[in-house]
Design an enzyme around this catalytic site. Structure first.
Site, PDB file in Angstrom:
ATOM      1  CD  GLU A  78      -0.931   0.749   1.343  1.00  0.00           C
ATOM      2  OE1 GLU A  78      -1.871   1.034   0.548  1.00  0.00           O
ATOM      3  OE2 GLU A  78      -1.019   0.093   2.319  1.00  0.00           O
ATOM      4  CG  HIS A  94      -3.131  -9.682   5.065  1.00  0.00           C
ATOM      5  ND1 HIS A  94      -4.184  -9.861   4.315  1.00  0.00           N
ATOM      6  CD2 HIS A  94      -3.081  -8.517   5.514  1.00  0.00           C
ATOM      7  CE1 HIS A  94      -4.911  -8.599   4.549  1.00  0.00           C
ATOM      8  NE2 HIS A  94      -3.993  -7.952   5.264  1.00  0.00           N
TER       9      HIS A  94
END
Lengths: 324, 381
Positions: free
Chosen positions: A57, A126
């Site tokens: 990322e 998440h």
């Protein structure tokens, strides 16, 4: 059209419109996107325009920032915004500040997008809603659509914007349907709120996940108590269209803010403060907020439901500020 | 970059002796711990290798245009004098915040950047004054930026760590260790995307190699053949911590192998060696986008920043490295190749000194930015 397909259409139209637009992210190409937002685009546009990145990322966010400095318009997908935290240095220290610290020489036309907030039982790491985090940094625009039309119109505007835009979708809403204009020049300007339901007695400011909930709550309140609730969706968190919110509060004199993020230092706290500044004398009751519980998101479904905003919680809040 | 508790006033030109007086006077400093890392940058060894390649280097020098050689030397001298002046005016309180000086590393920026062509890009860390000037930003604009003046390179908004020039292809001046490695990878990605044969030079210090972004970037660069030339300026110290105390292996160029990338060790005191290694990397990059990792070993004469008292190394160590001063080495070669004379060197020095004085005068006389500038350039319209 679903929100998923509306986002897909926006991406496709902008890929056609501007050859400097490219999409990069994990599984956006061959796999068609983890949530299928980029479905079919790799087949249509090929390796150059739709790029599968390694799971890296910080790396691909940095690559996007550099490519934007050099004249491209990257659309960087995070599989979920939770993973953007790994890339926060590039988003916050680099993308957000480059234009300013280069004295207006290097603007960063980049969109970071992906699902934000909770899904179903994906637990603590998440399920985070990060809009308040990103909205705290000057130089970033923050967008949160709640309908298919808004999703398309706002994403197209975000891609055409010359600044870094944090574009926050909601995983559980990808399948929601709505009318979407077919016009490829259809855009919705950033920074303009939308009144999703007109009403006279109480204002609910909701965004993304809580907009459908607020609309249902408004219906229930109307049916049960004959009280008319207005639902305002800012759509863009930054820049914030406080004027539309304030005008609504001046009309209804009561405000409930429903948000998926945690309450502490949230966007709702900011809206509440700005309403106090601009419409203090118009408020007939303290502003009420419905947010996610101040705990990491639990896995167990009953605990998750308890943590999240809901129609019931919003109804209760409206009753409280309306003294029903 | 964190400022040490010692504050900016304690800057030393030469490092202090350690408290117990037990300083190593041997030519090779001992590593500070028992790790397997040794000081592979051995001054004698480097000098011996330098002597060996001297003949071919003199030939290479003779082949180069005299104007280019003169400009290379001039930029090295200008960089040196400019940075010395920065230290001087910093102590006078003219410059605020952090100020990282490039003294001792001039051959790296000059040797590599002056091998570039139109359309190539450069970016570096916070130690950016000299790179900015080589890119073409005037000493006046750099000094005025250091003074936080309206006439500064970015109008007083960036300061020492954030020089930029879109026009000159200079993409900053970045303050987060290693952050620019991802950005540089993206710039080179755009150069390839647009179908050019241009390249990006991405400078960073050896301490940035320990950041995750270095590895993430090199992986993508080799995977996708991104024409980025990663120039690791190994000046032996990450802030106040020696490489030996912070890295499990000493040979950074070897890390390229982990990505299947070309990697090369370069003597960073030898400007011609830097130029030649860069040209080899440029050739690879222009051909098919292949990236390269260059580990260019130099030595930072000054502290990490102006607030670094330098207690972690000895005067002897600094003096040892200064025996191979990059400007002196280059001047010796230019003299031996009969390109320039001592008189020429004096003229270059005088010209650079005058440019630095003019920069200081300009910065001193320039106004501070108008307060209305506070809220401009937050968003592009």
């Amino acid at each position: 059209m679903t929100i998923r397909d509306a986002l897909n259409a926006a991406l496709r139209e902008e890929l056609i419109r501007d050859e400097n637009v490219f999409i990069i992210g994990e599984e956006v190409a061959e796999y068609d996107g983890a949530y299928k937002v980029t479905r079919g685009l790799w087949k249509e546009f090929g390796d150059k325009r739709v790029v599968d990145s390694p799971i890296t990322e910080l790396g691909f966010a940095g690559l996007g920032v550099g490519a934007a400095m050099a004249g491209l318009r990257p659309v960087v997908e995070f599989m979920t915004w939770n993973f953007s935290i790994l890339a926060a240095d590039q988003i916050i220290n680099h993308a957000a500040k480059m234009y300013y610290m280069s004295g207006g020489q290097f603007n960063i036309p980049i969109v970071f997008r992906g699902p934000n907030g909770s899904a179903y039982q994906v637990s603590s790491q998440h399920s985070q809603a990060l809009e308040a985090f990103y909205a705290n940094f000057p130089g970033l625009k923050v967008v949160m659509p709640s309908t298919a039309a808004d999703a398309k119109g706002l994403l197209k505007s975000a891609i055409r914007d010359d600044n870094p835009v944090i574009f926050l979708e909601q995983e559980t809403m990808y399948g929601m349907k709505g009318e979407v204009p077919d016009d490829e020049d259809f855009t919705i300007p950033l920074g303009v709120a939308d009144i999703k339901r007109e009403g006279a007695d109480c204002t609910i400011v909701a965004r993304s996940f809580t907009v459908p909930q607020a609309l249902k709550a408004a219906e229930q309140i109307q049916a049960e108590f004959g009280v008319s609730v207005e639902v305002v969706d800012p759509r863009t968190i930054k820049p914030l269209d406080i004027e539309t919110i304030v005008n609504s509060v001046k009309k209804t004199n009561r405000l409930v803010i429903a948000e998926e993020s945690h309450a502490f230092a949230s966007v709702g706290a900011e809206i509440s403060h700005q309403v106090m500044e601009h419409a203090f004398d118009y408020l007939d009751a303290p502003v009420k907020r419905i947010s996610t519980a101040e705990a990491p998101m639990p896995y167990a479904r009953n605990l998750e439901v308890a943590a999240l905003p809901s129609v019931e919680k919003i109804v209760a809040a409206v009753r409280e500020v309306c003294y029903l | 970059m964190p400022k040490t508790a010692a504050g900016r006033k304690t800057e030393t030109k030469s490092a202090k002796l350690s408290a117990n007086g037990n300083n190593k006077t041997a030519s090779k400093p001992e590593p500070d711990n028992d790790s397997a890392v040794t000081d592979v940058y051995d001054v004698e060894q480097a000098q011996a290798e330098y002597v060996k390649r001297r003949k071919s280097q003199l030939t290479a020098i003779k082949k180069l245009d005299k104007d280019l050689l003169g400009e290379m030397l001039y930029q090295m001298i200008l960089g040196r004098l400019f940075e010395r002046k920065c230290a001087e005016v910093y102590r006078m309180g003219k410059i605020g915040g952090f100020c990282h000086l490039y003294i001792g590393q001039e051959a790296i920026a000059v040797g590599s950047m002056m091998a570039l062509k139109e359309g190539d890009y450069v970016l570096t860390s916070y130690r950016d004054h000299v790179q900015a000037m080589i890119a073409g930003i005037t000493p006046e604009a750099v000094m005025a930026e250091l003074y936080g003046k309206a006439t500064g390179n970015v109008g007083g908004k960036g300061g020492s760590m954030h020089m930029f020039s879109k026009e000159k292809g200079f993409f900053g001046g970045h303050g987060i260790v290693g952050g620019q490695i991802g950005v540089g990878t993206g710039m080179a990605y755009a150069q390839k995307y647009k179908g050019t044969d241009n390249v990006t030079l991405c400078f960073f210090g050896e301490a940035a190699v320990n950041q995750g972004l270095f590895h993430e970037s090199l992986n993508m660069a080799q995977l996708w053949k991104i024409p980025c030339i990663y120039i690791c300026e190994n000046n032996k110290y990450g802030m106040g911590t020696s490489q030996a105390r912070a890295m499990s292996i000493a040979n950074i160029a070897k890390k390229a192998e982990g990505y299947g990338m070309a990697g090369e060790f370069v003597d960073g005191m030898d400007v011609m060696a830097v130029r030649e290694a860069t040209l080899r990397a440029i050739e690879r990059a222009r051909k098919d986008g292949s990236p390269t990792l260059l580990e260019v070993r130099a030595y930072r004469y000054m502290g990490h920043s102006m607030s670094d008292p330098g207690k972690y190394r000895t005067t002897e160590e600094i003096k040892k490295y200064q025996q191979r001063d990059p400007i002196a080495l280059f001047q010796d070669s230019l003299k031996e190749a009969k390109v320039f004379t001592d008189q020429d060197f004096e003229d270059f020095n005088a010209k650079a000194a005058a440019a630095v004085e003019a920069a200081v005068k300009f910065a001193d006389e320039s106004p501070f930015p108008d307060e209305s500038e506070l809220m401009t350039d937050v968003f592009a319209e």
